[in-house]
Design a protein around this motif. Structure first.
Motif, PDB file in Angstrom:
ATOM      1  N   LEU A 164      52.449  42.168  82.301  1.00 25.08           N
ATOM      2  CA  LEU A 164      53.099  41.604  83.481  1.00 25.08           C
ATOM      3  C   LEU A 164      54.422  42.318  83.704  1.00 25.08           C
ATOM      4  O   LEU A 164      55.288  42.305  82.829  1.00 25.08           O
ATOM      5  CB  LEU A 164      53.361  40.106  83.287  1.00 25.08           C
ATOM      6  N   THR A 165      54.566  42.913  84.873  1.00 23.11           N
ATOM      7  CA  THR A 165      55.757  43.708  85.139  1.00 23.11           C
ATOM      8  C   THR A 165      55.970  43.831  86.644  1.00 23.11           C
ATOM      9  O   THR A 165      54.988  43.945  87.394  1.00 23.11           O
ATOM     10  CB  THR A 165      55.612  45.115  84.502  1.00 23.11           C
ATOM     11  N   PRO A 166      57.219  43.773  87.109  1.00 27.42           N
ATOM     12  CA  PRO A 166      57.439  43.848  88.556  1.00 27.42           C
ATOM     13  C   PRO A 166      56.994  45.174  89.176  1.00 27.42           C
ATOM     14  O   PRO A 166      56.783  45.238  90.382  1.00 27.42           O
ATOM     15  CB  PRO A 166      58.951  43.637  88.711  1.00 27.42           C
ATOM     16  N   ILE A 223      50.252  44.227  86.114  1.00 28.21           N
ATOM     17  CA  ILE A 223      50.222  43.290  87.235  1.00 28.21           C
ATOM     18  C   ILE A 223      51.617  42.758  87.538  1.00 28.21           C
ATOM     19  O   ILE A 223      52.344  42.344  86.643  1.00 28.21           O
ATOM     20  CB  ILE A 223      49.283  42.099  86.933  1.00 28.21           C
ATOM     21  N   SER A 224      51.950  42.764  88.835  1.00 31.89           N
ATOM     22  CA  SER A 224      53.150  42.088  89.334  1.00 31.89           C
ATOM     23  C   SER A 224      52.696  40.887  90.149  1.00 31.89           C
ATOM     24  O   SER A 224      51.667  40.948  90.814  1.00 31.89           O
ATOM     25  CB  SER A 224      53.944  43.042  90.233  1.00 31.89           C
ATOM     26  N   ILE A 225      53.456  39.789  90.110  1.00 31.34           N
ATOM     27  CA  ILE A 225      53.063  38.657  90.966  1.00 31.34           C
ATOM     28  C   ILE A 225      53.856  38.650  92.265  1.00 31.34           C
ATOM     29  O   ILE A 225      53.720  37.724  93.069  1.00 31.34           O
ATOM     30  CB  ILE A 225      53.143  37.292  90.247  1.00 31.34           C
ATOM     31  N   GLY A 226      54.665  39.669  92.500  1.00 36.47           N
ATOM     32  CA  GLY A 226      55.376  39.727  93.772  1.00 36.47           C
ATOM     33  C   GLY A 226      56.629  40.577  93.652  1.00 36.47           C
ATOM     34  O   GLY A 226      57.069  40.904  92.546  1.00 36.47           O
ATOM     35  N   TYR A 231      59.795  40.560  93.350  1.00 38.13           N
ATOM     36  CA  TYR A 231      61.025  39.935  92.889  1.00 38.13           C
ATOM     37  C   TYR A 231      61.004  40.037  91.375  1.00 38.13           C
ATOM     38  O   TYR A 231      59.950  40.241  90.775  1.00 38.13           O
ATOM     39  CB  TYR A 231      61.111  38.469  93.335  1.00 38.13           C
ATOM     40  N   VAL A 232      62.169  39.908  90.764  1.00 38.55           N
ATOM     41  CA  VAL A 232      62.235  40.102  89.319  1.00 38.55           C
ATOM     42  C   VAL A 232      62.486  38.769  88.612  1.00 38.55           C
ATOM     43  O   VAL A 232      63.468  38.085  88.894  1.00 38.55           O
ATOM     44  CB  VAL A 232      63.334  41.123  88.948  1.00 38.55           C
ATOM     45  N   LEU A 233      61.564  38.415  87.732  1.00 39.71           N
ATOM     46  CA  LEU A 233      61.714  37.215  86.897  1.00 39.71           C
ATOM     47  C   LEU A 233      62.445  37.613  85.619  1.00 39.71           C
ATOM     48  O   LEU A 233      62.521  38.784  85.283  1.00 39.71           O
ATOM     49  CB  LEU A 233      60.334  36.662  86.547  1.00 39.71           C
ATOM     50  N   GLY A 259      61.404  37.111  82.736  1.00 43.59           N
ATOM     51  CA  GLY A 259      60.416  37.533  81.752  1.00 43.59           C
ATOM     52  C   GLY A 259      59.036  37.404  82.354  1.00 43.59           C
ATOM     53  O   GLY A 259      58.868  36.852  83.444  1.00 43.59           O
ATOM     54  N   GLY A 260      58.039  37.880  81.637  1.00 44.18           N
ATOM     55  CA  GLY A 260      56.682  37.864  82.172  1.00 44.18           C
ATOM     56  C   GLY A 260      55.958  36.532  82.008  1.00 44.18           C
ATOM     57  O   GLY A 260      54.848  36.367  82.510  1.00 44.18           O
ATOM     58  N   ALA A 302      54.977  34.603  85.149  1.00 44.59           N
ATOM     59  CA  ALA A 302      53.961  35.421  85.826  1.00 44.59           C
ATOM     60  C   ALA A 302      52.627  35.271  85.098  1.00 44.59           C
ATOM     61  O   ALA A 302      51.570  35.154  85.734  1.00 44.59           O
ATOM     62  CB  ALA A 302      54.398  36.879  85.874  1.00 44.59           C
TER      63      ALA A 302
HETATM   64  N1  ADE Z   1      58.247  40.194  85.042  1.00 42.77           N
HETATM   65  C1  ADE Z   1      59.402  40.126  85.719  1.00 42.77           C
HETATM   66  N2  ADE Z   1      59.201  40.047  87.035  1.00 42.77           N
HETATM   67  C2  ADE Z   1      57.854  40.047  87.214  1.00 42.77           C
HETATM   68  C3  ADE Z   1      57.000  39.983  88.346  1.00 42.77           C
HETATM   69  N3  ADE Z   1      57.485  39.906  89.594  1.00 42.77           N
HETATM   70  N4  ADE Z   1      55.684  40.009  88.157  1.00 42.77           N
HETATM   71  C4  ADE Z   1      55.177  40.112  86.900  1.00 42.77           C
HETATM   72  N5  ADE Z   1      55.912  40.176  85.811  1.00 42.77           N
HETATM   73  C5  ADE Z   1      57.245  40.138  85.953  1.00 42.77           C
END
Ligand code: ADE
Length: 224
Positions: free
Chosen positions: A86-88, A130-133, A135-137, A139-140, A143
């Motif tokens: 999971l990553t932006p 995979i990113s869920i959108g 924006y930056v969370l 952590g994963g 997500a």
């Molecule tokens: N980790 C930080 N931001 C994320 C995002 N937008 N989607 C998935 N993982 C994330």
């Protein structure tokens, strides 16, 4: 299906899979979600899992050894269809990806934290990002909860009414039609007459029209 989630914040993932549809999936034996504390694979007395970035950047990077050891441990127990990170900067998650993943047997889901993970993990272990959108969370984990929930409810047999997942928004690139329940009249706000007609053909036609109308108004990009 078995989903093994690797995280440094396991507490964040305790509740999401213990309620409602995810709980039902577990109770029926259709989905087993294991949350693995990466700290158990940390290095040295302090169970270190992150270190300074080479090149003098601000922020910590998750180290290759603990994550590699954890993934190798899991892979020694069973075959995995995908190792998802999971990553932006990953591919934006959508219903089609959820559909495809719901047909897999075993998945590893890796939650990033801090500045990210050592790039070599992405090159040599990760098979899907995979990113869920956009924006930056922090952590994963959140997500991961989103992705696992979206996949889990699609596993054949999880939903009672099999047709209900088929009617979801996005399932056929259309948004869902509006829904109503009792009372049929609330302070003069009436439920559309078509839905009360008792005529399946009229009801179906109304639903299709509303679905199309809603998609045209809100998400014309889906119709392209
Ligand atoms: N980790 C930080 N931001 C994320 C995002 N937008 N989607 C998935 N993982 C994330």
């Amino acid at each position: 299906m078995q989903i093994d989630i690797i995280t440094v914040v396991p507490d964040l993932l305790q509740s999401p899979f213990q309620h409602s549809i995810m709980k039902r999936a577990a109770d029926k034996g259709l989905l087993q979600v294991n949350v693995i504390n990466l700290r158990n694979y940390g290095l040295g007395n302090y169970k270190q899992v992150d270190d300074y970035a080479f090149g003098g950047e601000a922020g910590m990077v998750m180290m290759i050894e603990p994550i590699a050891a954890c993934i190798n441990d899991l892979k020694a127990q069973r075959n995995y269809d995908e190792v998802i990170f999971l990553t932006p900067d990953g591919n934006t998650f959508n219903q089609k990806m959820a559909n495809q993943l719901s047909l897999k047997e075993n998945l590893i889901v890796l939650c990033g934290h801090y500045k990210g993970i050592d790039e070599r993990l992405r090159q040599h272990f990760v098979t899907m990002e995979i990113s869920i959108g956009d924006y930056v969370l922090s952590g994963g984990e959140l997500a991961a909860a989103v992705v696992v929930d979206a996949i889990g409810r699609l596993i054949p047999g999880v939903l009672n009414d099999e047709s209900s997942a088929l009617m979801d928004s996005f399932q056929d690139d259309l948004l869902s039609h509006p829904v109503y329940t009792r009372p049929a009249d609330y302070n003069g706000w009436k439920v559309p007459a078509e839905l009360l007609s008792g005529n399946p053909k009229i009801i179906q036609q109304w639903k299709e029209e509303q679905s199309l109308k809603r998609t045209e108004e809100r998400r014309p990009d889906l119709l392209q």
